[in-house]
Motif scaffolding. Structure first.
Motif, PDB file in Angstrom:
ATOM      1  N   UNK A   9       0.864  -1.177   0.000  1.00 42.87           N
ATOM      2  CA  UNK A   9       0.000   0.000   0.000  1.00 42.87           C
ATOM      3  C   UNK A   9       0.902   1.229   0.000  1.00 42.87           C
ATOM      4  N   UNK A  10       0.830   2.009  -1.061  1.00 41.53           N
ATOM      5  CA  UNK A  10       1.705   3.166  -1.233  1.00 41.53           C
ATOM      6  C   UNK A  10       0.913   4.450  -1.029  1.00 41.53           C
ATOM      7  N   UNK A  11       1.351   5.289  -0.089  1.00 39.68           N
ATOM      8  CA  UNK A  11       0.701   6.579   0.114  1.00 39.68           C
ATOM      9  C   UNK A  11       0.776   7.418  -1.158  1.00 39.68           C
ATOM     10  N   UNK A  12       1.918   7.374  -1.852  1.00 35.29           N
ATOM     11  CA  UNK A  12       2.054   8.064  -3.125  1.00 35.29           C
ATOM     12  C   UNK A  12       2.023   7.011  -4.229  1.00 35.29           C
ATOM     13  N   UNK A  13       0.817   6.602  -4.594  1.00 31.76           N
ATOM     14  CA  UNK A  13       0.596   5.534  -5.574  1.00 31.76           C
ATOM     15  C   UNK A  13       1.264   5.849  -6.908  1.00 31.76           C
ATOM     16  N   UNK A  55       9.180 -14.333 -11.157  1.00 33.30           N
ATOM     17  CA  UNK A  55       8.280 -15.401 -10.742  1.00 33.30           C
ATOM     18  C   UNK A  55       7.321 -14.944  -9.649  1.00 33.30           C
ATOM     19  N   UNK A  56       7.307 -13.667  -9.342  1.00 33.08           N
ATOM     20  CA  UNK A  56       6.398 -13.110  -8.342  1.00 33.08           C
ATOM     21  C   UNK A  56       5.803 -11.835  -8.922  1.00 33.08           C
ATOM     22  N   UNK A  57       4.864 -11.231  -8.210  1.00 25.80           N
ATOM     23  CA  UNK A  57       4.318  -9.950  -8.632  1.00 25.80           C
ATOM     24  C   UNK A  57       4.437  -8.952  -7.490  1.00 25.80           C
ATOM     25  N   UNK A  58       4.503  -7.697  -7.828  1.00 28.98           N
ATOM     26  CA  UNK A  58       4.458  -6.613  -6.851  1.00 28.98           C
ATOM     27  C   UNK A  58       3.166  -5.864  -7.114  1.00 28.98           C
ATOM     28  N   UNK A  59       2.262  -5.895  -6.161  1.00 29.79           N
ATOM     29  CA  UNK A  59       0.960  -5.234  -6.288  1.00 29.79           C
ATOM     30  C   UNK A  59       1.018  -3.952  -5.478  1.00 29.79           C
ATOM     31  N   UNK A  60       0.899  -2.822  -6.158  1.00 24.54           N
ATOM     32  CA  UNK A  60       0.932  -1.523  -5.484  1.00 24.54           C
ATOM     33  C   UNK A  60      -0.488  -0.984  -5.454  1.00 24.54           C
ATOM     34  N   UNK A  61      -0.935  -0.652  -4.259  1.00 24.17           N
ATOM     35  CA  UNK A  61      -2.290  -0.127  -4.092  1.00 24.17           C
ATOM     36  C   UNK A  61      -2.226   1.153  -3.274  1.00 24.17           C
ATOM     37  N   UNK A 104      -5.285   0.028  -8.186  1.00 24.71           N
ATOM     38  CA  UNK A 104      -4.275  -0.998  -7.949  1.00 24.71           C
ATOM     39  C   UNK A 104      -3.696  -1.400  -9.298  1.00 24.71           C
ATOM     40  N   UNK A 105      -2.397  -1.642  -9.326  1.00 27.39           N
ATOM     41  CA  UNK A 105      -1.725  -2.134 -10.520  1.00 27.39           C
ATOM     42  C   UNK A 105      -0.891  -3.338 -10.120  1.00 27.39           C
ATOM     43  N   UNK A 109      -6.742  -0.380  -0.735  1.00 26.59           N
ATOM     44  CA  UNK A 109      -6.380  -1.341   0.312  1.00 26.59           C
ATOM     45  C   UNK A 109      -7.541  -1.510   1.285  1.00 26.59           C
ATOM     46  N   UNK A 110      -8.207  -0.405   1.623  1.00 28.25           N
ATOM     47  CA  UNK A 110      -9.377  -0.479   2.503  1.00 28.25           C
ATOM     48  C   UNK A 110     -10.510  -1.244   1.825  1.00 28.25           C
ATOM     49  N   UNK A 111     -10.698  -1.023   0.525  1.00 32.17           N
ATOM     50  CA  UNK A 111     -11.720  -1.749  -0.240  1.00 32.17           C
ATOM     51  C   UNK A 111     -11.453  -3.257  -0.209  1.00 32.17           C
ATOM     52  N   UNK A 112     -10.207  -3.662  -0.444  1.00 33.19           N
ATOM     53  CA  UNK A 112      -9.848  -5.083  -0.408  1.00 33.19           C
ATOM     54  C   UNK A 112     -10.157  -5.673   0.966  1.00 33.19           C
TER      55      UNK A 112
END
Length: 135
Positions: free
Chosen positions: A16-20, A53-59, A46-47, A64-67
Motif C-alpha cells: 500500500x503506497x501513500x504516493x501511488x 516469478x512473483x508480482x508486486x501489487x501496489x495499491x 491498484x496495478x 487497500x481499505x476496499x480489499x
C-alpha cells in the motif's frame, strides 16, 4: 505436527503506497516491471506488476481499505500483506490454521472472482490466500 503446504502457484507482495503514482512510476517505468493488470474501485487504484516469478501489487490506501472490506469486512492489514495464489484456498486455510496461523476471515468470493481468505501468520505477516475461480 508439521503440515506441508502444497499447491502454491504465485507469491504476490501487496504494498500500500501513500504516493501511488510515484510508486507506480518507480517500479513500472524506472525499474521496468511489466504491467500485468490494473483495476479501480470507488476512489482507489491498484496495478499488478510482473516481477519475474512473483508480482508486486501496489495499491493506494482507499483500494487497500476496499480489499479489506471485501475479504474481511473491515480495515485490518498493515503496510505490507503477502498474498499466495493456491489451488484450494479453503483447504490451505485449514492447513495453515492447524499449523498455528490465526484465521482473520474465512474464504470469501470476491468481486474479482477469486476465493480469498485472510490469516495472521508467523513473523507478524498478514496473508491472503487466493484461489482464482476462472471465468
Amino acid at each position: 505436527m508439521i503440515v506441508a503446504m502444497t499447491g502454491v502457484r504465485e507469491l504476490r507482495l501487496v504494498v500500500t503506497a501513500d504516493d501511488y503514482d510515484e510508486a507506480l512510476r518507480f517500479y513500472r517505468d524506472v525499474l521496468g516491471l511489466e504491467q500485468r493488470a490494473a483495476f479501480a474501485s470507488d476512489g482507489g487504484r491498484v496495478t499488478i506488476l510482473e516481477a519475474g516469478r512473483a508480482t508486486l501489487e501496489i495499491t493506494d490506501p482507499p483500494h487497500a481499505e476496499y480489499i479489506d472490506q471485501v475479504e474481511v469486512g473491515k480495515r485490518v492489514a498493515g503496510h505490507v500483506r503477502v498474498a499466495f495464489e493456491v489451488d484450494d484456498s479453503a483447504a490451505t486455510t485449514r492447513a495453515l490454521e492447524a499449523a498455528g496461523a490465526e484465521v482473520i476471515a474465512e474464504p470469501t468470493r470476491t468481486p474479482w472472482n477469486s476465493l480469498n481468505a485472510r490469516l495472521a501468520a508467523p513473523a507478524g505477516l498478514q496473508l491472503t490466500l487466493f484461489q482464482e475461480l476462472g471465468e
